[in-house]
Scaffold this motif. Structure first.
Motif, PDB file in Angstrom:
ATOM      1  N   ALA A 101       7.472   8.779  -6.556  1.00  0.00           N
ATOM      2  CA  ALA A 101       6.656   8.699  -5.349  1.00  0.00           C
ATOM      3  C   ALA A 101       5.594   7.616  -5.449  1.00  0.00           C
ATOM      4  N   ARG A 102       5.179   7.258  -6.656  1.00  0.00           N
ATOM      5  CA  ARG A 102       4.143   6.230  -6.814  1.00  0.00           C
ATOM      6  C   ARG A 102       4.657   4.844  -6.469  1.00  0.00           C
ATOM      7  N   LYS A 103       5.977   4.658  -6.453  1.00  0.00           N
ATOM      8  CA  LYS A 103       6.544   3.344  -6.159  1.00  0.00           C
ATOM      9  C   LYS A 103       6.836   3.138  -4.678  1.00  0.00           C
ATOM     10  N   LEU A 104       6.554   4.151  -3.867  1.00  0.00           N
ATOM     11  CA  LEU A 104       6.714   3.993  -2.422  1.00  0.00           C
ATOM     12  C   LEU A 104       5.691   2.988  -1.911  1.00  0.00           C
ATOM     13  N   ARG A 105       6.075   2.221  -0.917  1.00  0.00           N
ATOM     14  CA  ARG A 105       5.124   1.361  -0.224  1.00  0.00           C
ATOM     15  C   ARG A 105       4.897   2.023   1.132  1.00  0.00           C
ATOM     16  N   LEU A 106       3.632   2.296   1.415  1.00  0.00           N
ATOM     17  CA  LEU A 106       3.272   3.024   2.613  1.00  0.00           C
ATOM     18  C   LEU A 106       2.632   2.092   3.627  1.00  0.00           C
ATOM     19  N   SER A 107       2.616   2.535   4.862  1.00  0.00           N
ATOM     20  CA  SER A 107       2.012   1.773   5.943  1.00  0.00           C
ATOM     21  C   SER A 107       1.000   2.670   6.643  1.00  0.00           C
ATOM     22  N   LEU A 108      -0.196   2.117   6.878  1.00  0.00           N
ATOM     23  CA  LEU A 108      -1.251   2.843   7.566  1.00  0.00           C
ATOM     24  C   LEU A 108      -1.918   1.876   8.535  1.00  0.00           C
ATOM     25  N   ALA A 109      -1.718   2.093   9.806  1.00  0.00           N
ATOM     26  CA  ALA A 109      -2.292   1.233  10.850  1.00  0.00           C
ATOM     27  C   ALA A 109      -1.943  -0.240  10.621  1.00  0.00           C
ATOM     28  N   GLY A 110      -0.698  -0.511  10.257  1.00  0.00           N
ATOM     29  CA  GLY A 110      -0.237  -1.881  10.073  1.00  0.00           C
ATOM     30  C   GLY A 110      -0.522  -2.462   8.702  1.00  0.00           C
ATOM     31  N   TYR A 111      -1.256  -1.764   7.848  1.00  0.00           N
ATOM     32  CA  TYR A 111      -1.563  -2.239   6.503  1.00  0.00           C
ATOM     33  C   TYR A 111      -0.570  -1.606   5.530  1.00  0.00           C
ATOM     34  N   VAL A 112       0.138  -2.424   4.758  1.00  0.00           N
ATOM     35  CA  VAL A 112       1.147  -1.933   3.810  1.00  0.00           C
ATOM     36  C   VAL A 112       0.564  -1.994   2.408  1.00  0.00           C
ATOM     37  N   PHE A 113       0.735  -0.903   1.641  1.00  0.00           N
ATOM     38  CA  PHE A 113       0.174  -0.817   0.293  1.00  0.00           C
ATOM     39  C   PHE A 113       1.041   0.099  -0.564  1.00  0.00           C
ATOM     40  N   PRO A 114       0.995  -0.078  -1.893  1.00  0.00           N
ATOM     41  CA  PRO A 114       1.745   0.830  -2.770  1.00  0.00           C
ATOM     42  C   PRO A 114       1.038   2.176  -2.880  1.00  0.00           C
ATOM     43  N   ALA A 115       1.802   3.241  -2.950  1.00  0.00           N
ATOM     44  CA  ALA A 115       1.237   4.584  -3.045  1.00  0.00           C
ATOM     45  C   ALA A 115       0.394   4.751  -4.305  1.00  0.00           C
ATOM     46  N   ALA A 116       0.663   3.947  -5.322  1.00  0.00           N
ATOM     47  CA  ALA A 116      -0.083   4.041  -6.582  1.00  0.00           C
ATOM     48  C   ALA A 116      -1.561   3.676  -6.400  1.00  0.00           C
ATOM     49  N   LEU A 117      -1.927   3.001  -5.309  1.00  0.00           N
ATOM     50  CA  LEU A 117      -3.322   2.621  -5.072  1.00  0.00           C
ATOM     51  C   LEU A 117      -4.163   3.731  -4.454  1.00  0.00           C
ATOM     52  N   ILE A 118      -3.548   4.837  -4.095  1.00  0.00           N
ATOM     53  CA  ILE A 118      -4.288   5.913  -3.435  1.00  0.00           C
ATOM     54  C   ILE A 118      -5.191   6.616  -4.432  1.00  0.00           C
ATOM     55  N   GLU A 119      -6.503   6.670  -4.096  1.00  0.00           N
ATOM     56  CA  GLU A 119      -7.459   7.443  -4.891  1.00  0.00           C
ATOM     57  C   GLU A 119      -7.661   8.818  -4.286  1.00  0.00           C
ATOM     58  N   SER A 120      -7.790   8.870  -2.966  1.00  0.00           N
ATOM     59  CA  SER A 120      -7.922  10.154  -2.297  1.00  0.00           C
ATOM     60  C   SER A 120      -7.226  10.078  -0.937  1.00  0.00           C
ATOM     61  N   LEU A 121      -6.784  11.246  -0.490  1.00  0.00           N
ATOM     62  CA  LEU A 121      -6.030  11.321   0.747  1.00  0.00           C
ATOM     63  C   LEU A 121      -6.341  12.646   1.416  1.00  0.00           C
ATOM     64  N   SER A 122      -6.709  12.599   2.687  1.00  0.00           N
ATOM     65  CA  SER A 122      -6.975  13.837   3.419  1.00  0.00           C
ATOM     66  C   SER A 122      -6.421  13.724   4.827  1.00  0.00           C
ATOM     67  N   ARG A 123      -5.972  14.847   5.338  1.00  0.00           N
ATOM     68  CA  ARG A 123      -5.423  14.879   6.691  1.00  0.00           C
ATOM     69  C   ARG A 123      -6.547  14.951   7.704  1.00  0.00           C
ATOM     70  N   VAL A 124      -6.420  14.212   8.790  1.00  0.00           N
ATOM     71  CA  VAL A 124      -7.460  14.174   9.834  1.00  0.00           C
ATOM     72  C   VAL A 124      -7.101  15.159  10.926  1.00  0.00           C
TER      73      VAL A 124
END
Length: 122
Positions: free
Chosen positions: A99-122
């Motif tokens: 799962a850390r090798k997934l590349r995710l997209s958030l509002a048009g910004y693409v980043f590797p999942a490994a860069l996530i420090e914290s994540l919360s649902r809005v």
């Protein structure tokens, strides 16, 4: 006076000076239709399963389903980002299991999942 042209399809000259009809356009299609018999069986199906496994691993790791609005803090960034979290692409070398090798997209910004420090649902 009409100009005579010679045509060749796959290196074979066409007799009569005109291209064959639509039947000639599908020549070789059987190579694709019979690809499963040629050893590529389930390639796309296997990819779909591996992508689903990677997505599920991410969702289990963070406890948040993809496709939902989230707030995420990325390593090395001063502010949080907010938006709809989606899978952008999977790393081909991981086989869909990491799962850390997934590349995710958030509002048009693409980043590797490994860069996530914290994540919360809005």
């Amino acid at each position: 006076m009409p100009i005579a042209r010679s045509w060749a399809i796959a290196g074979t000259p066409v007799v009569g000076g005109s291209l064959p009809g639509p039947l000639g356009a599908v020549a070789g299609l059987d190579l694709f239709e019979n690809a499963a018999e040629a050893g590529a069986a389930g390639g796309f199906e296997r990819w779909k399963v591996e992508a689903a496994v990677a997505k599920q691993a991410f969702e289990q790791r963070w406890g948040i389903p993809l496709g939902k609005r989230v707030r995420v803090q990325l390593r090395g960034e001063p502010r949080e980002r907010e938006g709809l979290l989606r899978v952008a692409e999977e790393d081909q070398t991981s086989g869909g299991r990491d799962a850390r090798k997934l590349r995710l997209s958030l509002a048009g910004y693409v980043f590797p999942a490994a860069l996530i420090e914290s994540l919360s649902r809005v």
